[in-house]
Design a protein around this motif. Structure first.
Motif, PDB file in Angstrom:
ATOM      1  N   UNK A  50      60.844  24.850  65.009  1.00 14.48           N
ATOM      2  CA  UNK A  50      60.554  26.260  65.247  1.00 14.48           C
ATOM      3  C   UNK A  50      59.519  26.380  66.365  1.00 14.48           C
ATOM      4  N   UNK A  51      59.391  27.562  66.899  1.00 19.55           N
ATOM      5  CA  UNK A  51      58.446  27.836  67.971  1.00 19.55           C
ATOM      6  C   UNK A  51      57.203  28.515  67.403  1.00 19.55           C
ATOM      7  N   UNK A  52      56.032  27.974  67.732  1.00 17.83           N
ATOM      8  CA  UNK A  52      54.752  28.521  67.292  1.00 17.83           C
ATOM      9  C   UNK A  52      54.047  29.093  68.526  1.00 17.83           C
ATOM     10  N   UNK A  53      53.620  30.348  68.446  1.00 18.23           N
ATOM     11  CA  UNK A  53      52.914  31.005  69.548  1.00 18.23           C
ATOM     12  C   UNK A  53      51.451  31.180  69.180  1.00 18.23           C
ATOM     13  N   UNK A  54      50.576  30.735  70.071  1.00 19.25           N
ATOM     14  CA  UNK A  54      49.146  30.981  69.917  1.00 19.25           C
ATOM     15  C   UNK A  54      48.664  31.650  71.193  1.00 19.25           C
ATOM     16  N   UNK A  55      48.460  32.949  71.128  1.00 20.64           N
ATOM     17  CA  UNK A  55      48.102  33.707  72.326  1.00 20.64           C
ATOM     18  C   UNK A  55      46.603  33.663  72.637  1.00 20.64           C
ATOM     19  N   UNK A  56      45.830  33.013  71.803  1.00 17.68           N
ATOM     20  CA  UNK A  56      44.403  32.768  72.056  1.00 17.68           C
ATOM     21  C   UNK A  56      44.150  31.307  71.732  1.00 17.68           C
ATOM     22  N   UNK A  57      44.545  30.422  72.616  1.00 15.99           N
ATOM     23  CA  UNK A  57      44.614  28.984  72.352  1.00 15.99           C
ATOM     24  C   UNK A  57      43.276  28.348  72.005  1.00 15.99           C
ATOM     25  N   UNK A  58      42.202  28.858  72.559  1.00 19.23           N
ATOM     26  CA  UNK A  58      40.883  28.313  72.218  1.00 19.23           C
ATOM     27  C   UNK A  58      40.767  26.851  72.572  1.00 19.23           C
ATOM     28  N   UNK A  59      40.601  25.996  71.575  1.00 17.73           N
ATOM     29  CA  UNK A  59      40.464  24.559  71.811  1.00 17.73           C
ATOM     30  C   UNK A  59      41.790  23.821  71.686  1.00 17.73           C
ATOM     31  N   UNK A  60      42.841  24.538  71.342  1.00 16.22           N
ATOM     32  CA  UNK A  60      44.159  23.910  71.253  1.00 16.22           C
ATOM     33  C   UNK A  60      44.521  23.373  69.882  1.00 16.22           C
ATOM     34  N   UNK A  61      43.771  23.734  68.859  1.00 18.36           N
ATOM     35  CA  UNK A  61      44.035  23.213  67.519  1.00 18.36           C
ATOM     36  C   UNK A  61      45.432  23.574  67.024  1.00 18.36           C
ATOM     37  N   UNK A  62      45.842  24.817  67.181  1.00 17.75           N
ATOM     38  CA  UNK A  62      47.158  25.243  66.692  1.00 17.75           C
ATOM     39  C   UNK A  62      48.265  24.458  67.391  1.00 17.75           C
ATOM     40  N   UNK A  63      48.181  24.338  68.711  1.00 20.42           N
ATOM     41  CA  UNK A  63      49.197  23.600  69.462  1.00 20.42           C
ATOM     42  C   UNK A  63      49.200  22.127  69.071  1.00 20.42           C
ATOM     43  N   UNK A  69      53.421  18.258  63.887  1.00 18.52           N
ATOM     44  CA  UNK A  69      54.379  18.620  62.837  1.00 18.52           C
ATOM     45  C   UNK A  69      55.810  18.754  63.364  1.00 18.52           C
ATOM     46  N   UNK A  70      56.030  18.461  64.634  1.00 22.81           N
ATOM     47  CA  UNK A  70      57.361  18.537  65.198  1.00 22.81           C
ATOM     48  C   UNK A  70      57.815  19.952  65.520  1.00 22.81           C
ATOM     49  N   UNK A  71      56.865  20.843  65.730  1.00 18.21           N
ATOM     50  CA  UNK A  71      57.178  22.210  66.133  1.00 18.21           C
ATOM     51  C   UNK A  71      57.039  22.319  67.645  1.00 18.21           C
TER      52      UNK A  71
END
Length: 103
Positions: A50-63, A69-71
């Motif tokens: 699936x595609x995960x969008x983080x529009x406030x990436x900050x330090x990049x933790x979400x990405x 996790x293979x997203x």
């Protein structure tokens, strides 16, 4: 169970420690999110590829967590930390190496 949930939702203190381990400095962000918390959220809300969008990436933790996790992921960041934090972090996680990612 409540105890298990509390253990999964690590504190901001844990997130700050993760940042210091990654970058050798104190967290540059007021509200860093621990990887364990984002892992849980992404696990609940998405499926593999699936595609995960983080529009406030900050330090990049979400990405970084999404990658682990293979997203697939899209991160948007306007601050200088896109270069100082996000790119180095994602290069480490992805295994592409220094200079492989561009802003």
């Amino acid at each position: 169970p409540v105890v298990e949930s509390a253990a999964l939702l690590a504190t901001r203190k844990h997130a700050s420690a993760e940042m210091e381990k990654l970058f050798g400095e104190k967290a540059a962000f007021e509200t860093p999110k621990p990887e364990a918390l984002l892992n849980r959220i992404i696990h609940i809300a998405t499926n593999s590829r699936d595609l995960v969008l983080d529009s406030f990436l900050g330090s990049g933790t979400t990405a970084a967590v999404a990658h682990k996790m293979g997203r697939r992921y899209i991160g948007i960041e306007m601050g200088e930390h896109a270069r100082t934090h996000c790119i180095p972090r994602l290069e480490k996680v992805s295994g592409f190496g220094r200079g492989a990612l561009n802003v």
